[in-house]
Design an enzyme around this catalytic site. Structure first.
Site, PDB file in Angstrom:
ATOM      1  N   ASP A 517       0.843  -1.200   0.000  1.00 48.70           N
ATOM      2  CA  ASP A 517       0.000   0.000   0.000  1.00 48.70           C
ATOM      3  C   ASP A 517       0.875   1.246   0.000  1.00 48.70           C
ATOM      4  O   ASP A 517       1.970   1.245   0.553  1.00 48.70           O
ATOM      5  CB  ASP A 517      -0.883   0.027   1.257  1.00 48.70           C
ATOM      6  N   ASP A 519       0.960   3.746   1.763  1.00 46.82           N
ATOM      7  CA  ASP A 519       0.832   4.507   3.012  1.00 46.82           C
ATOM      8  C   ASP A 519       1.978   4.138   3.964  1.00 46.82           C
ATOM      9  O   ASP A 519       2.886   3.404   3.587  1.00 46.82           O
ATOM     10  CB  ASP A 519      -0.538   4.241   3.655  1.00 46.82           C
ATOM     11  N   ASP A 521       2.105   2.236   6.620  1.00 43.40           N
ATOM     12  CA  ASP A 521       2.239   0.806   6.909  1.00 43.40           C
ATOM     13  C   ASP A 521       2.867   0.072   5.734  1.00 43.40           C
ATOM     14  O   ASP A 521       3.708  -0.810   5.915  1.00 43.40           O
ATOM     15  CB  ASP A 521       0.865   0.185   7.205  1.00 43.40           C
TER      16      ASP A 521
END
Ligand code: TSJ
Length: 656
Positions: A517, A519, A521
């Protein structure tokens, strides 16, 4: 010329070997600097700075300034004796002109001390001159300034006396503009790349002061920053030299003991310096240098170092009953678990061997390092019994864990696809059997893995979904690492094996693509995966097989047309083009899972349209890359936070 009466300072005229003209250098630059890529461009700077470092090693210079000028040129200034200006007997021109216009074998002039510029670069100032649109040298000597200018290697005029300067000012100033005809890829110096290497040079030359200053203004600066712009500058100065280098490399790890050990000496013409400190991790971070250039393949100096520490620690452990009579010796690997060390030798005539000519071949270096380290380490351990015991106990734990790890690894190996065993169950393999055509996507999470399996081009794209948290190999014991299902799945899928068993010819995919992803994380998972690859299969990264997929951050729809934006800037520019109004519904992707298979294919997986970032390691400053991973993955939270805040640096290590 007004310097006829200053010719008493003649030196080494006959020793300069005149080989061939600079035309040859311009015709085949790769032969002289290895590559005309960005790496070769930066080597020009190192080449010039090396000369000043030599002057410092000879004891005549303590400060080096490097400027990146607004016009794209680079200046190097030192406060040494100044390149000699007396007439060289053989060539009949001033020595400085010989230095810049005649391709020489390097090495011998100057006498005394070490001419350390050797190894991969060390090609000489004449090569830099040949590959520069123009180059100017100024020498400050006995109250006068001498100057010469060259264009594409040819002198524009003979050495000029430019008038007086401060009586006691001495030194050399060289400014050069790399020739875009030669460096077709780029002629723009990168501050961070130079900074890493100059810092390393400062560590390797204790006491020297090296400053880097960037006078270039950002090209696209706006009015806001205009008024307050200041040149960016960094200064490196380490009285402790490589001892401080080890402290720096261990800064985001927990040291096993307080002291950094430091051993130094000269034997059979080899100057040896070693600094070491263990930390609580399980990784070995030993970096070796010859004449200030790193030797990623090691060689005789490293063999001598390893032999010395294995022998000395075993002796100590036996003599002090830390190892019982019936117990096996500690292996080198046991003792080097969690060891950070720098092995630096300086040698007159280094011989480089191996495929990439980066492995020190002089066997005299083995004996010199072995004897200096054995003798001084033995003494150190006797003087510091607490530290000695802590290291031995850590090594004994490593010895025990090694047995367990070997067992687990044997299991992993037996599962290797090459031995006819099953590939991981969750791997959706590709059908093409030629690894050159194949790529594998490592995908975070089952749902994204599912979309990727649907989206992929089955012939050439394999998908390996990973579940849950990826193990942090910076922190886990080897036996735990080998037992981890996700790690085993990757090892078996790639086919190469790991560590000393690694064999690139068995690689089953030409590209290993990490897809997470977009993002925080996802970035964390990417770094965990990269850390695993870097520690277990660094060659995959070094040989350019590892990539990061770039999923889009936004999708924009208007009048049934679709745009994807991969950054905020790109979204802004698309909005400028299509107009920002209520009829476009901008969607921000929070994860890969929000895309359907078709979107995932279009934006992130289709080889025709996707953006991949290649993960790369600067081979000129490998030790510093170690720090990147330990900073990102280590125990200490604060350096990681700092690093992530400043993560532009990390992105710089990625090439499209
Ligand atoms: F690359 C280079 F050659 F252009 C260059 C050399 C660039 C820069 C920035 C500095 C230097 C340089 C060379 N700094 N200091 C020296 N020193 C000598 O060349 C030198 C001076 C005196 C004597 C001597 O025996 O008296 C010997 C040497 C090699």
């Amino acid at each position: 010329m007004s310097n006829k009466n200053k010719v008493e300072n003649e030196y080494g005229a006959d020793q300069i070997q005149i080989l061939e003209g600079l035309e040859a250098v311009r015709k085949r630059p790769g032969m002289y600097i290895g590559t005309t890529s960005s790496r070769g461009l930066h080597h020009l700077v190192y080449e010039i700075v090396d000369n000043s470092v030599d002057e410092a090693l000879a004891g005549f210079c303590d400060t080096i300034d490097v400027y990146l000028n607004a016009d794209g040129s680079c200046t190097v200034i030192d406060n040494g004796r100044g390149i000699p200006i007396g007439i060289n007997q053989k060539a009949g021109i001033p020595a400085v002109e010989v230095v810049f216009t005649i391709l020489h074998a390097g090495g011998k002039f100057g006498g005394g001390g070490y001419k350390v510029s050797g190894g991969l670069h060390g090609v000489g100032a004449s090569v830099v001159n040949a590959l520069s649109t123009w180059l100017e040298v100024e020498i400050y000597h006995e109250g006068r300034i001498y100057k010469q200018r060259y264009e594409r290697g040819k002198a524009c005029y003979s050495l000029q006396d430019e008038g007086p300067c401060d009586e006691d000012k001495t030194g050399t100033k060289v400014t050069f503009l790399p020739d875009p005809e030669i460096f077709q890829e780029t002629t723009v110096f990168e501050f961070d790349v130079l900074m890493q290497r100059l810092r390393e040079m400062a560590f390797l030359t204790k006491g020297i002061k090296i400053r880097l200053t960037d006078f270039r203004k950002p090209e696209d600066h706006n009015d806001e920053t205009d008024g307050e712009w200041k040149p960016k500058t960094r200064e490196f100065h380490y009285e402790g030299g490589i001892k401080e280098f080890v402290t720096y490399l261990n800064k985001s790890k927990e040291p096993l003991y307080e002291d950094v050990m430091y051993f130094e000496g000269t034997k059979n013409g080899v100057y040896v310096e070693v600094a070491l400190q263990h930390n609580q991790s399980f990784n070995e971070s030993v970096y070796s240098f010859v004449n200030n250039i790193n030797t990623p393949e090691g060689g005789m100096h490293l063999v001598g170092f390893r032999n010395a520490i294995t022998k000395t620690f075993n002796e100590y452990a036996r003599n002090n009953k830390l190892l019982k009579d019936k117990e096996d010796n500690l292996t080198g690997d046991d003792i080097r678990e969690g060891l950070t060390a720098i092995v630096s030798v300086k040698i007159e005539d280094p011989q480089f061997e191996g495929q990439t000519k980066q492995k020190l071949g002089n066997s005299v270096a083995r004996g010199a390092v072995d004897s200096i380290v054995s003798e001084q380490l033995t003494y150190y351990l006797e003087q510091n019994p607490k530290t000695a015991k802590d290291i031995c106990e850590k090594s004994i734990l490593a010895q025990r864990a090694r047995e367990a790890a070997r067992h687990a690894r044997d299991l992993a190996r037996r599962k290797s696809p090459l031995e006819g065993m099953a590939l991981p169950g969750k791997l959706a393999d590709c059908s093409d059997k030629d690894p050159a055509n194949c790529e594998i996507y490592i995908v975070e999470g089952d749902s994204a893995g599912g979309s990727a399996k649907t989206a992929r081009s089955r012939a050439t794209q394999a998908i390996l979904p990973l579940r849950g948290k990826i193990l942090n190999v910076e922190k886990a014991r080897p036996d735990k690492i080998y037992a981890n299902a996700e790690i085993r799945a990757m090892i078996t899928a790639f086919g190469t094996g790991i560590h000393e068993d690694f064999d690139i010819s068995k690689l089953r995919y030409n590209k290993i693509i990490i897809m997470t992803d977009a993002d925080v994380d996802g970035a964390h998972i990417s770094t965990l995966l990269l850390t695993f690859l870097y520690r277990f299969m660094p060659e995959l990264i070094k040989q350019g097989h590892v990539f990061l997929a770039q999923p889009p951050l936004y999708k924009l729809e208007k009048n049934k047309k679709v745009w994807y934006a991969y950054s905020d800037e790109e979204l802004d520019s698309i909005l400028k083009d299509v107009g920002r109004d209520s009829s476009n519904k901008i969607q921000r992707y929070k994860g890969l899972g929000e895309m359907d298979a078709e979107q995932l294919w279009e934006t992130t997986m289709d080889p025709e349209r996707r953006i991949l970032l290649r993960v790369d390691i600067n081979p000129d400053t490998e030790a510093e890359m170690d720090l990147v991973f330990t900073t990102l993955m280590g125990d200490e939270v604060e350096p990681r936070r700092e690093f992530i805040e400043n993560n532009a640096k990390f992105v710089k290590n990625l090439d499209i």
